[in-house]
Design a protein around this motif. Structure first.
Motif, short mmCIF file in Angstrom:
data_model
loop_
_atom_site.label_atom_id
_atom_site.label_comp_id
_atom_site.label_asym_id
_atom_site.label_seq_id
_atom_site.Cartn_x
_atom_site.Cartn_y
_atom_site.Cartn_z
N THR A 1 30.41 -60.68 -39.92
CA THR A 1 30.41 -59.95 -38.66
C THR A 1 31.68 -60.17 -37.86
OG1 THR A 1 28.01 -60.24 -38.57
CG2 THR A 1 29.09 -59.56 -36.55
N LEU A 2 32.09 -61.42 -37.74
CA LEU A 2 33.19 -61.76 -36.83
C LEU A 2 34.57 -61.67 -37.48
CD1 LEU A 2 31.55 -64.88 -35.12
CD2 LEU A 2 31.61 -62.53 -34.30
N VAL A 3 34.63 -61.79 -38.80
CA VAL A 3 35.94 -61.81 -39.46
C VAL A 3 36.12 -60.59 -40.37
CG1 VAL A 3 37.46 -63.10 -41.01
CG2 VAL A 3 36.04 -64.32 -39.35
N VAL A 4 35.21 -60.43 -41.33
CA VAL A 4 35.39 -59.37 -42.32
C VAL A 4 35.30 -58.00 -41.68
CG1 VAL A 4 34.45 -58.35 -44.43
CG2 VAL A 4 34.56 -60.83 -44.18
N ARG A 5 34.21 -57.74 -40.95
CA ARG A 5 34.04 -56.43 -40.33
C ARG A 5 34.97 -56.22 -39.16
NH1 ARG A 5 32.79 -55.40 -35.17
NH2 ARG A 5 31.60 -57.31 -35.33
N SER A 6 35.34 -57.28 -38.45
CA SER A 6 36.17 -57.13 -37.24
C SER A 6 37.66 -57.05 -37.54
CB SER A 6 35.92 -58.31 -36.29
OG SER A 6 34.56 -58.39 -35.94
N ASP A 20 25.80 -54.27 -44.82
CA ASP A 20 25.19 -53.55 -43.70
C ASP A 20 26.19 -53.30 -42.58
OD1 ASP A 20 22.80 -53.36 -44.89
OD2 ASP A 20 21.68 -54.51 -43.41
N TYR A 21 26.89 -54.36 -42.20
CA TYR A 21 27.79 -54.25 -41.05
C TYR A 21 28.99 -53.35 -41.37
CZ TYR A 21 24.76 -58.02 -39.81
OH TYR A 21 23.63 -58.76 -39.56
N ASN A 22 29.40 -53.38 -42.63
CA ASN A 22 30.45 -52.44 -43.04
C ASN A 22 29.93 -51.01 -43.02
OD1 ASN A 22 32.50 -54.32 -43.45
ND2 ASN A 22 31.78 -54.80 -45.51
N ILE A 23 28.65 -50.82 -43.36
CA ILE A 23 28.06 -49.49 -43.29
C ILE A 23 28.00 -49.02 -41.84
CG2 ILE A 23 25.88 -48.23 -43.55
CD1 ILE A 23 25.43 -49.76 -46.14
N PHE A 24 27.53 -49.89 -40.93
CA PHE A 24 27.47 -49.53 -39.52
C PHE A 24 28.86 -49.11 -39.02
CE2 PHE A 24 23.68 -52.60 -38.74
CZ PHE A 24 22.84 -51.70 -39.36
N LEU A 25 29.88 -49.88 -39.43
CA LEU A 25 31.24 -49.60 -38.98
C LEU A 25 31.78 -48.34 -39.64
CD1 LEU A 25 33.96 -50.33 -37.60
CD2 LEU A 25 34.45 -51.74 -39.62
N MET A 26 31.74 -48.27 -40.98
CA MET A 26 32.45 -47.20 -41.69
C MET A 26 31.78 -45.84 -41.54
SD MET A 26 35.14 -48.62 -42.70
CE MET A 26 35.86 -47.41 -43.83
N GLY A 64 31.88 -52.61 -32.01
CA GLY A 64 32.10 -54.06 -32.07
C GLY A 64 31.00 -54.86 -31.41
N GLY A 65 30.60 -54.45 -30.22
CA GLY A 65 29.58 -55.21 -29.48
C GLY A 65 28.23 -55.20 -30.16
N VAL A 66 27.78 -54.02 -30.59
CA VAL A 66 26.44 -53.92 -31.17
C VAL A 66 26.40 -54.60 -32.54
CG1 VAL A 66 26.91 -51.64 -32.19
CG2 VAL A 66 24.56 -52.37 -31.78
N ILE A 67 27.46 -54.46 -33.35
CA ILE A 67 27.44 -55.09 -34.68
C ILE A 67 27.52 -56.60 -34.55
CG2 ILE A 67 28.68 -55.30 -36.85
CD1 ILE A 67 29.46 -52.41 -36.67
N THR A 68 28.30 -57.08 -33.61
CA THR A 68 28.37 -58.53 -33.40
C THR A 68 27.02 -59.07 -32.95
OG1 THR A 68 30.70 -58.38 -32.79
CG2 THR A 68 29.53 -60.36 -32.13
N GLY A 115 14.90 -55.71 -38.73
CA GLY A 115 14.32 -54.83 -37.72
C GLY A 115 15.07 -54.89 -36.40
N THR A 116 15.49 -56.09 -36.02
CA THR A 116 16.26 -56.24 -34.79
C THR A 116 17.64 -55.60 -34.92
OG1 THR A 116 15.09 -58.30 -34.34
CG2 THR A 116 17.10 -57.89 -33.09
N ASP A 117 18.27 -55.74 -36.08
CA ASP A 117 19.57 -55.10 -36.31
C ASP A 117 19.47 -53.59 -36.15
OD1 ASP A 117 20.75 -57.50 -36.74
OD2 ASP A 117 21.33 -57.13 -38.81
N TYR A 118 18.47 -53.00 -36.79
CA TYR A 118 18.31 -51.55 -36.68
C TYR A 118 18.03 -51.14 -35.24
CZ TYR A 118 17.61 -52.25 -41.70
OH TYR A 118 17.76 -52.64 -43.01
#
Length: 708
Positions: free
Chosen positions: A679-684, A609-615, A639-643, A256-259
């Protein structure tokens, strides 16, 4: 995502517009409806502990041998019994006063409600230092049985002579201790999680109002989820245990916080472009809908894959976690936007977003702009080095000991049932009070009895008599006879589990006996074997389901394959690091076989999830800027919001470690570390570098992958 936008072009400033009365009315009513729902549903969170089932037998499928024996036992006894062993000890030897006190406690147990029969006389040890009482607790209702065992502990511990100790162990004792651990899960865990999320949100937003709105949104979502789960668990439509309840709470708050972070970030971005809060929210809601819904859908689908499990605990986790995620999604798409639009720019106080043209909105060069520049300058070197580091960590996966642990290793703090089992083992055969149960055909009973007695690790085997006063006449039901085999080793030990394996081999080999072995140790054995089977079956299903969802979302095939490969690599690296930490830092005795499966489902579903947010943002930008520039711009602006989202989710899962249970501590570390790694390595680094290096072909076979 389409390239066109509703409303004025980005480079123009829209009028401030206050919205009509109908907008204000509908929005206010929506908020009131959610708050009323939260107040009505909140009490059900505390009621969930009343419908938990934490006994091992409730986890097993109907096809398990231990379950079949449990069903056959019902023919020999009118009630299902949960053995609860009270062991009294005085190291210097029991005195006549001690014996009188023990007899008084046995008499007092006769008044305890929830027993399956009368309490037998105490059994003294040969060394004269201890006495045990096997209390037959009615095990028909798992949740109630644990509470009855807690009451037994209170009764036997009352008014004992100085120097005489008593501990309650056996299956009932362990159920009582688990019940006590999980009894306050809606209190302590909820408070710790809320405080952790609040602190992080205050740091991220630098505002007192936004964290409050996000936390209230998560709270009403949790109330809604509890309102739905409670009747399902009460009527045993789903299997709820303490672990599942804790995970649901964490998922609702974390997801919920992520969304909320994604929605708030897009709303702030739009408020810098338009003066109207309504237009800004409309744009933010439309832009956030697809990634948030896709993210929630992926997690829900991943969780529902647990329905393919044979373990009742896993089957229960799937729909319960899915209900929690669905509630978090609904709150993030309705309650939060209503709260934000009512507050307008004041929600960000004291740092309200200023209205400015887009060419001024970029502001100074940010950290994520610099990361984006690094990825764009050397994409191939970036992803190769990153992948090599992850592969190096994954090399240590074989060192993870995930073949099961004894019951006494389940608790990270000293439990009374563990102490009781140690006392029992010092003065009696370790398996006394918790025997293995053999059911066989009557005609082959002598051969089965002989085979069981010859099995290494068996102290004694007796046939259940028709009348306890006449042990020479066996009790037969439908051509079957029941035997109890006392194990030499503690019933929850690895030695006992090995003994039951050998015992099964021995009695299965008797021709025509159709013999089966059950009991508490057999339950543990079958739970482990079933968990190993579930890992093999569910992991491929999760991968296929998530691939299909990603392919539909990104309108491509190559991109989903690459994204799943990166998340699986991250999962392997997480397991490798966990193996080193568990073995050499925390010195854990091992892991439950379900730990890797839970970690996989959570990390793949949540990591994607984080890849979805990014891609999804990259695809949106790539339609107008091209894949390279779209990827780099998408990385810099998300970057900021996903991190922040990753840090929040990692912190919420880390809160599970407040529960002194080995399984929960290990899941807390695995998911928290894995989410931060994603979050910090794979998505970034890994995903954007791969996207830039592969170029527009990453969108193959869609039109975006063919057109420059």
């Amino acid at each position: 995502m389409p390239a066109t936008r509703t409303g004025p072009p980005r480079h123009r400033l829209a009028p401030a517009g206050g919205g009509g009365a109908a907008r204000w009315t509908v929005t206010g009513l929506l908020l009131v409806a959610w708050l009323v729902l939260g107040v009505f549903g909140a009490p059900f969170l505390s009621k969930l502990s009343d419908v938990q089932r934490n006994d091992a037998a409730s986890f097993l499928p109907a096809s398990a041998e231990a379950t079949e024996v449990s069903d056959l036992q019902k023919r020999f006894a009118e009630r299902n019994v949960l053995p609860t062993v009270a062991v009294f000890e005085r190291p210097s030897g029991l005195t006549p006063q001690d014996s009188a006190a023990v007899a008084a406690r046995v008499a007092a147990l006769g008044g305890v409600a929830g027993l399956a029969g009368s309490v037998p006389a105490p059994i003294p040890s040969q060394d004269g230092q201890a006495a045990q009482v096997v209390v037959p607790v009615d095990g028909q209702d798992g949740a109630r049985a644990g509470k009855v065992a807690q009451h037994v502990r209170e009764v036997v511990g009352h008014d004992l002579p100085d120097g005489l100790s008593v501990h309650v162990t056996g299956p009932g004792g362990y159920a009582a201790d688990l019940g006590e651990v999980f009894a306050g899960i809606d209190g302590k865990l909820l408070i710790v999680t809320a405080l952790v999320v609040a602190v992080i949100l205050v740091i991220v937003y630098r505002s007192p109002l936004l964290p409050l709105a996000v936390l209230v949104g998560a709270g009403v979502a949790l109330a809604l989820a509890s309102l739905v789960v409670y009747p399902l668990a009460k009527h045993q439509i789903v299997n709820l245990n303490g672990q599942t309840q804790g995970i649901m709470l964490i998922l609702v708050f974390g997801a919920g916080t992520d969304y909320a972070l994604l929605m708030v970030a897009r709303y702030r971005e739009e408020l810098s472009r338009v003066g109207s809060r309504w237009i800004a929210m409309g744009r933010a809601w439309r832009a956030s809908l697809e990634p948030i819904a896709a993210s929630a859908g992926t997690v829900i689908a991943g969780m529902l894959c647990m329905l393919f499990s044979d373990l009742g605990s896993n089957k229960g986790l799937g729909p319960i976690a899915a209900i929690g995620i669905a509630a978090a999604l609904l709150s993030a798409l309705t309650f939060l936007p209503a709260a934000l639009v009512l507050c307008g720019r004041s929600a960000f106080w004291p740092f309200r977003p200023e209205l400015r043209p887009e060419d001024e909105a970029a502001g100074p060069r940010t950290l994520w702009a610099r990361v984006s520049h690094l990825v764009g300058r050397r994409p191939r070197a970036t992803w190769l080095v990153t992948a090599l580091v992850l592969l190096t960590a994954a090399v240590f996966v074989p060192q993870l000991k995930a073949d099961g642990v004894a019951n006494h290793d389940v608790f990270l703090q000293r439990a009374d049932a563990v102490t009781g089992q140690e006392v029992l083992s010092r003065h009696f055969p370790g398996g006394i009070g918790t025997p293995a149960v053999i059911v066989a055909k009557t005609d082959a009973a002598p051969q089965v009895l002989d085979a069981a007695k010859k099995t290494d690790g068996i102290a004694d085997v007796v046939i259940t008599p028709e009348n306890p006063a006449d042990p020479g006449t066996p009790k037969t039901v439908d051509g079957l006879v029941e035997m109890t085999a006392t194990l030499r080793a503690s019933a929850d030990s690895e030695e006992a589990i090995d003994t039951v394996r050998h015992l099964r081999d021995a009695v299965h080999a008797v021709p025509g006996a159709d013999a089966k072995v059950g009991g508490e140790t057999a339950n543990q054995l079958d739970v482990r074997d079933t968990a190993l089977r579930d890992r093999t079956v569910i992991i491929p299903i999760v991968l296929v389901v998530i691939f299909v969802l990603l392919a539909l979302l990104l309108r491509a095939i190559l991109a989903p394959l690459l994204l799943i490969a990166t998340v699986v690599l991250s999962f392997g690296a997480t397991l490798g690091v966990a193996a080193l930490v568990f073995n050499h830092v925390f010195h854990f005795p091992g892991s439950d076989p379900s730990v890797p499966l839970y970690a996989f489902v959570f990390l793949v579903a949540l990591g994607i999830d984080y890849n979805i947010f990014l891609m999804t943002r990259v695809r949106e930008e790539a339609m107008t800027k091209g894949t390279r520039e779209g990827t780099l711009h998408g990385l810099s602006v998300t970057g900021g919001v996903i991190t922040s989202a990753g840090v929040v989710l990692a912190a919420t899962f880390a809160a599970l470690s407040v529960l002194p249970i080995l399984f929960m501590a290990q899941i807390a570390f695995l998911v928290a570390f894995g989410v931060l790694l994603d979050t910090l390595v794979v998505r970034s680094l890994l995903v954007p570098a791969l996207s830039v290096d592969v170029g527009r072909r990453i969108w193959w076979p869609s039109r975006l992958g063919r057109n420059r």
